[in-house]
Design a protein around this motif. Sequence first.
Motif, PDB file in Angstrom:
ATOM      1  N   TYR A 118      36.903  -4.451 -60.854  1.00  0.00           N
ATOM      2  CA  TYR A 118      37.923  -3.403 -60.761  1.00  0.00           C
ATOM      3  C   TYR A 118      37.628  -2.253 -61.719  1.00  0.00           C
ATOM      4  O   TYR A 118      38.413  -1.953 -62.613  1.00  0.00           O
ATOM      5  N   ASP A 119      36.453  -1.668 -61.508  1.00  0.00           N
ATOM      6  CA  ASP A 119      36.012  -0.521 -62.313  1.00  0.00           C
ATOM      7  C   ASP A 119      35.965  -0.836 -63.802  1.00  0.00           C
ATOM      8  O   ASP A 119      36.285  -0.011 -64.653  1.00  0.00           O
ATOM      9  N   GLY A 120      35.581  -2.060 -64.128  1.00  0.00           N
ATOM     10  CA  GLY A 120      35.424  -2.466 -65.520  1.00  0.00           C
ATOM     11  C   GLY A 120      36.707  -2.836 -66.233  1.00  0.00           C
ATOM     12  O   GLY A 120      36.696  -3.116 -67.428  1.00  0.00           O
ATOM     13  N   LYS A 121      37.815  -2.890 -65.514  1.00  0.00           N
ATOM     14  CA  LYS A 121      39.107  -3.162 -66.144  1.00  0.00           C
ATOM     15  C   LYS A 121      39.369  -4.649 -66.378  1.00  0.00           C
ATOM     16  O   LYS A 121      40.146  -5.006 -67.263  1.00  0.00           O
ATOM     17  N   ILE A 122      38.743  -5.505 -65.588  1.00  0.00           N
ATOM     18  CA  ILE A 122      38.973  -6.949 -65.686  1.00  0.00           C
ATOM     19  C   ILE A 122      37.666  -7.636 -66.055  1.00  0.00           C
ATOM     20  O   ILE A 122      36.657  -7.485 -65.375  1.00  0.00           O
ATOM     21  N   LYS A 123      37.682  -8.404 -67.150  1.00  0.00           N
ATOM     22  CA  LYS A 123      36.512  -9.157 -67.599  1.00  0.00           C
ATOM     23  C   LYS A 123      36.624 -10.575 -67.041  1.00  0.00           C
ATOM     24  O   LYS A 123      37.583 -11.295 -67.340  1.00  0.00           O
ATOM     25  N   MET A 124      35.667 -10.956 -66.206  1.00  0.00           N
ATOM     26  CA  MET A 124      35.669 -12.254 -65.543  1.00  0.00           C
ATOM     27  C   MET A 124      34.459 -13.074 -65.981  1.00  0.00           C
ATOM     28  O   MET A 124      33.449 -12.517 -66.401  1.00  0.00           O
ATOM     29  N   ALA A 125      34.582 -14.395 -65.854  1.00  0.00           N
ATOM     30  CA  ALA A 125      33.479 -15.276 -66.213  1.00  0.00           C
ATOM     31  C   ALA A 125      33.342 -16.403 -65.204  1.00  0.00           C
ATOM     32  O   ALA A 125      34.321 -16.818 -64.581  1.00  0.00           O
ATOM     33  N   LYS A 126      32.133 -16.893 -65.061  1.00  0.00           N
ATOM     34  CA  LYS A 126      31.873 -18.163 -64.396  1.00  0.00           C
ATOM     35  C   LYS A 126      31.904 -19.191 -65.520  1.00  0.00           C
ATOM     36  O   LYS A 126      31.151 -19.073 -66.496  1.00  0.00           O
ATOM     37  N   VAL A 127      32.777 -20.185 -65.399  1.00  0.00           N
ATOM     38  CA  VAL A 127      32.961 -21.184 -66.441  1.00  0.00           C
ATOM     39  C   VAL A 127      32.623 -22.549 -65.869  1.00  0.00           C
ATOM     40  O   VAL A 127      33.069 -22.913 -64.775  1.00  0.00           O
ATOM     41  N   SER A 128      31.823 -23.320 -66.607  1.00  0.00           N
ATOM     42  CA  SER A 128      31.422 -24.662 -66.190  1.00  0.00           C
ATOM     43  C   SER A 128      32.352 -25.697 -66.805  1.00  0.00           C
ATOM     44  O   SER A 128      32.521 -25.753 -68.019  1.00  0.00           O
ATOM     45  N   PHE A 129      32.936 -26.516 -65.927  1.00  0.00           N
ATOM     46  CA  PHE A 129      33.770 -27.634 -66.343  1.00  0.00           C
ATOM     47  C   PHE A 129      33.029 -28.912 -65.945  1.00  0.00           C
ATOM     48  O   PHE A 129      33.181 -29.391 -64.828  1.00  0.00           O
ATOM     49  N   GLY A 130      32.174 -29.396 -66.820  1.00  0.00           N
ATOM     50  CA  GLY A 130      31.399 -30.592 -66.493  1.00  0.00           C
ATOM     51  C   GLY A 130      30.499 -30.405 -65.288  1.00  0.00           C
ATOM     52  O   GLY A 130      30.246 -31.344 -64.554  1.00  0.00           O
ATOM     53  N   GLY A 131      30.028 -29.186 -65.069  1.00  0.00           N
ATOM     54  CA  GLY A 131      29.134 -28.917 -63.939  1.00  0.00           C
ATOM     55  C   GLY A 131      29.837 -28.304 -62.751  1.00  0.00           C
ATOM     56  O   GLY A 131      29.191 -27.810 -61.839  1.00  0.00           O
ATOM     57  N   ILE A 132      31.154 -28.306 -62.731  1.00  0.00           N
ATOM     58  CA  ILE A 132      31.925 -27.648 -61.687  1.00  0.00           C
ATOM     59  C   ILE A 132      32.181 -26.220 -62.170  1.00  0.00           C
ATOM     60  O   ILE A 132      32.709 -26.006 -63.253  1.00  0.00           O
ATOM     61  N   ILE A 133      31.790 -25.238 -61.359  1.00  0.00           N
ATOM     62  CA  ILE A 133      31.878 -23.838 -61.768  1.00  0.00           C
ATOM     63  C   ILE A 133      33.110 -23.187 -61.137  1.00  0.00           C
ATOM     64  O   ILE A 133      33.320 -23.282 -59.933  1.00  0.00           O
ATOM     65  N   LYS A 134      33.896 -22.527 -61.978  1.00  0.00           N
ATOM     66  CA  LYS A 134      35.096 -21.813 -61.523  1.00  0.00           C
ATOM     67  C   LYS A 134      35.123 -20.435 -62.176  1.00  0.00           C
ATOM     68  O   LYS A 134      34.544 -20.225 -63.235  1.00  0.00           O
ATOM     69  N   ASP A 135      35.837 -19.508 -61.556  1.00  0.00           N
ATOM     70  CA  ASP A 135      36.057 -18.189 -62.136  1.00  0.00           C
ATOM     71  C   ASP A 135      37.254 -18.239 -63.076  1.00  0.00           C
ATOM     72  O   ASP A 135      38.222 -18.958 -62.823  1.00  0.00           O
ATOM     73  N   ALA A 136      37.192 -17.452 -64.137  1.00  0.00           N
ATOM     74  CA  ALA A 136      38.322 -17.303 -65.060  1.00  0.00           C
ATOM     75  C   ALA A 136      38.301 -15.896 -65.622  1.00  0.00           C
ATOM     76  O   ALA A 136      37.233 -15.323 -65.847  1.00  0.00           O
ATOM     77  N   THR A 137      39.475 -15.352 -65.847  1.00  0.00           N
ATOM     78  CA  THR A 137      39.563 -14.048 -66.490  1.00  0.00           C
ATOM     79  C   THR A 137      39.486 -14.229 -68.007  1.00  0.00           C
ATOM     80  O   THR A 137      39.986 -15.215 -68.546  1.00  0.00           O
ATOM     81  N   LEU A 138      38.845 -13.280 -68.659  1.00  0.00           N
ATOM     82  CA  LEU A 138      38.679 -13.332 -70.111  1.00  0.00           C
ATOM     83  C   LEU A 138      39.554 -12.299 -70.826  1.00  0.00           C
ATOM     84  O   LEU A 138      39.344 -12.003 -71.999  1.00  0.00           O
ATOM     85  N   ASP A 139      40.543 -11.781 -70.145  1.00  0.00           N
ATOM     86  CA  ASP A 139      41.368 -10.722 -70.727  1.00  0.00           C
ATOM     87  C   ASP A 139      42.103 -11.150 -71.990  1.00  0.00           C
ATOM     88  O   ASP A 139      42.382 -10.329 -72.855  1.00  0.00           O
ATOM     89  N   MET A 140      42.439 -12.428 -72.122  1.00  0.00           N
ATOM     90  CA  MET A 140      43.135 -12.894 -73.326  1.00  0.00           C
ATOM     91  C   MET A 140      42.165 -13.223 -74.460  1.00  0.00           C
ATOM     92  O   MET A 140      42.596 -13.410 -75.601  1.00  0.00           O
TER      93      MET A 140
END
Length: 98
Positions: free
Chosen positions: A16-38
């Motif tokens: 979103y034009d650099g407004k939202i910082k997102m990450a791929k996060v590994s939970f024991g090998g299961i990959i999910k998206d998470a926002t890093l805004d906090m």
Amino acid sequence: MCLAIPGKIQSIRHEYDGKIKMAKVSFGGIIKDATLDMVPQAEVGDYVLVHVGVAISLVDETEAKRVFEYLEQMGETDELTEGDYVPGQVEAAGWRKA
């Protein structure tokens, strides 16, 4: 029960034009998206506690692994699905597949 689950940041991107910082996060090998805004200071390789797709705090590696193992034993990681598994991430993250 709603719990925050620890995971390791694998990659970071901005949306979103650099407004939202997102990450791929590994939970024991299961990959999910998470926002890093906090936790805007989070970097690749850091461990974060994630609650409903939002990283809410940084944690150290030892604590993250210990909490994840407790949650697995209690069956509280069931919402993580095998369909999200990315081969090779388990070894790269130093975790075992759930």
